[in-house]
Design a protein around this motif. Structure first.
Motif, short mmCIF file in Angstrom:
data_model
loop_
_atom_site.label_atom_id
_atom_site.label_comp_id
_atom_site.label_asym_id
_atom_site.label_seq_id
_atom_site.Cartn_x
_atom_site.Cartn_y
_atom_site.Cartn_z
N LYS A 179 58.28 3.36 -20.75
CA LYS A 179 58.78 2.45 -19.73
C LYS A 179 58.35 2.90 -18.33
N GLU A 180 58.42 4.21 -18.11
CA GLU A 180 58.02 4.76 -16.80
C GLU A 180 56.57 4.44 -16.48
N LEU A 181 55.71 4.45 -17.50
CA LEU A 181 54.29 4.16 -17.32
C LEU A 181 54.02 2.66 -17.24
N GLY A 182 55.06 1.84 -17.43
CA GLY A 182 54.90 0.40 -17.33
C GLY A 182 54.23 -0.24 -18.53
N LEU A 183 54.32 0.41 -19.69
CA LEU A 183 53.67 -0.09 -20.90
C LEU A 183 54.63 -1.04 -21.63
N LYS A 184 54.11 -2.18 -22.04
CA LYS A 184 54.97 -3.25 -22.57
C LYS A 184 54.93 -3.39 -24.08
N ASN A 185 53.95 -2.78 -24.74
CA ASN A 185 53.73 -3.08 -26.16
C ASN A 185 53.72 -1.82 -27.03
N THR A 186 54.59 -0.88 -26.70
CA THR A 186 54.68 0.37 -27.47
C THR A 186 56.14 0.70 -27.75
N LEU A 187 56.40 1.13 -28.98
CA LEU A 187 57.71 1.62 -29.35
C LEU A 187 57.52 2.71 -30.40
N PHE A 188 58.14 3.87 -30.16
CA PHE A 188 58.00 5.00 -31.08
C PHE A 188 59.30 5.23 -31.85
N GLN A 189 59.15 5.64 -33.10
CA GLN A 189 60.29 6.00 -33.95
C GLN A 189 60.26 7.47 -34.33
N ASN A 190 59.14 8.14 -34.12
CA ASN A 190 59.02 9.57 -34.42
C ASN A 190 57.96 10.19 -33.53
N THR A 191 57.82 11.51 -33.63
CA THR A 191 56.87 12.24 -32.78
C THR A 191 55.50 12.38 -33.40
N THR A 192 55.37 11.98 -34.66
CA THR A 192 54.19 12.33 -35.46
C THR A 192 53.25 11.18 -35.74
N GLY A 193 53.79 9.97 -35.83
CA GLY A 193 52.97 8.83 -36.26
C GLY A 193 53.05 8.56 -37.74
N LEU A 194 53.88 9.33 -38.46
CA LEU A 194 54.09 9.02 -39.87
C LEU A 194 54.67 7.62 -39.99
N PRO A 195 54.35 6.88 -41.08
CA PRO A 195 54.76 5.48 -41.20
C PRO A 195 56.26 5.30 -40.98
N ALA A 196 56.60 4.33 -40.14
CA ALA A 196 58.00 4.00 -39.86
C ALA A 196 58.06 2.56 -39.39
N GLU A 197 59.13 1.88 -39.76
CA GLU A 197 59.30 0.49 -39.36
C GLU A 197 59.47 0.41 -37.84
N ASN A 198 58.82 -0.60 -37.26
CA ASN A 198 58.95 -0.84 -35.82
C ASN A 198 58.38 0.31 -34.98
N HIS A 199 57.34 0.93 -35.46
CA HIS A 199 56.62 1.99 -34.74
C HIS A 199 55.22 1.44 -34.46
N TYR A 200 54.95 1.14 -33.18
CA TYR A 200 53.69 0.45 -32.89
C TYR A 200 53.21 0.77 -31.48
N SER A 201 51.93 0.48 -31.25
CA SER A 201 51.36 0.57 -29.92
C SER A 201 50.13 -0.34 -29.88
N THR A 202 49.36 -0.24 -28.81
CA THR A 202 48.13 -1.02 -28.66
C THR A 202 47.02 -0.12 -28.14
#
Length: 392
Positions: A156-179
């Motif tokens: 949010k601080e960086l002003g990014l609109k299309n990213t949401l993280f669920q973990n620190t690793t990138g292992l598969p998780a629902e609603n974990h995405y970016s662009t």
């Protein structure tokens, strides 16, 4: 005769239509070839690091799983802690059961094992180690969950609109995405911590060297070895995300960032990024204006304890242009903000605006070089007396 004339006319029209179709298809193919630098990727983007200017993009705002490119944000928060001094490279971290249980890419940490931050950071940057990522996250934030909250706050601080993280690793998780766009912006911010490439540029190294548990690190980003100038940043792969890569390379003072997502094979992924880097370095140049930390102006505040504190560039400042273009009308101007004391080192106090003629090139934050405290009553009295003395 009329019959023959009609047949010839139909033939001419048919051939003309065929020619038009061929020309149209040929033109489309040529145009697509000139623009689609990453045909195998679901999305991609190519930017210049200092300005953030986009040189090429393909569905750059499409939400996709980023896999281990997630660790770009993980690394960013780690580097911020190191820069603040709240985390030190020689700090020893005891590995938790949770961190040791991480699957996927890892350096095979054991619960109860102790390892210094510097080696764990190598594990994340070079081997994309999930266990090392979680261990560092727990050390910084107390738990992985709290660290993830900080990751999303930074988004949010960086002003990014299309990213949401669920973990620190990138292992598969629902609603974990970016662009691709958001990953490039995170990479841009990470590269403001210039020492990160001391880790991401390592092609091979060892952990626990000369011990029974010696572990060979090999960089998952093969372009570090096989493309001149590449010194980072982060690969990614899961069955859902396919092969992803955020790469950075520097040549002749120009640093670029290339991102591809959703490629079927590592070979195609590396080829796509190589194409993008070739295009950047063959087509564009930069003109370096200021280095990170270079003094731009001074801040003289009447009610500050310190006079004439340097105001410096928060990051390196360049201008980007196509080869052959004129950059003779470059101008820079400083816009200072109204500030309240006290100020801490690194606090933003203004903006450096760069223009080419009337065209805006960049706006870069300006920060104070050191802490600025409120002036004491004694300092204010002394200044008043000095001013009075000068007037007399």
């Amino acid at each position: 005769m009329k019959k023959y004339i009609l047949m010839i006319t139909i033939l001419v029209i048919t051939l003309s239509l065929f020619s038009i179709q061929v020309m149209a298809e040929g033109g489309t193919a040529t145009q697509k070839k000139s623009l689609d630098l990453a045909p195998e990727a679901k999305s991609g983007i190519l930017i210049e690091r200092d300005t953030g200017n986009v040189m090429y993009e393909k569905d750059a705002n499409k939400k996709l799983p980023p896999a281990s490119m997630t660790k770009i944000m993980t690394l960013l928060l780690i580097m911020e802690e190191l820069e603040k001094g709240s985390l030190k490279k020689d700090d020893v971290i005891r590995i938790s059961e949770n961190a040791a249980s991480m699957g996927g890419s890892q350096i095979f940490l054991e619960a109860g094992e102790e390892m210094i931050v510097n080696d764990l950071l190598k594990g994340v940057a070079v081997a994309s180690a999930n266990d090392a990522s979680v261990a560092l996250a727990e050390r910084i934030a107390g738990s992985e969950e709290e660290f993830v909250n900080r990751m999303n706050d930074k988004v949010k601080e960086l002003g990014l609109k299309n990213t949401l993280f669920q973990n620190t690793t990138g292992l598969p998780a629902e609603n974990h995405y970016s662009t691709a766009h958001d990953m490039a912006m995170m990479a841009k911010e990470l590269l403001s911590h210039e020492s990160i490439t001391e880790y991401t540029s390592i092609y091979e190294d060892y952990l626990r060297k000369d011990s029974e548990d010696e572990f060979w690190l090999v960089n998952t980003n093969k372009l570090v070895r096989f493309y001149p100038g590449v010194d980072g940043l982060k690969t990614g792969f899961t069955n859902e995300a396919k092969y992803c890569l955020t790469a950075t390379a520097k040549k002749n003072d120009m640093r670029v960032i290339a991102v591809v997502m959703g490629v079927d094979t590592p070979k195609e992924r590396n080829a796509a990024v190589s194409n993008m880097l070739d295009y950047a370095f063959n087509t564009y140049e930069t003109k370096k204006l200021f280095d990170k930390g270079q003094a731009i102006t001074k801040l003289d505040l009447l009610k500050a304890e310190q006079n004439n504190v340097n105001v410096v560039a928060a990051e390196s400042i360049s201008t980007l242009y196509k080869k052959g273009e004129s950059v003779e009308n470059l101008t820079t101007s400083v816009e200072l903000d109204s500030v309240e004391l006290p100020l801490n080192e690194g606090d933003r106090v203004g903006t450096l605006v760069v223009k080419n003629g009337e065209n805006l090139i960049s706006e870069t934050p300006l920060v104070v070089e050191s802490d600025i405290e409120k002036a004491s009553l004694f300092t204010l009295f002394k200044r008043s007396m000095q001013k009075l003395s000068k007037n007399n």
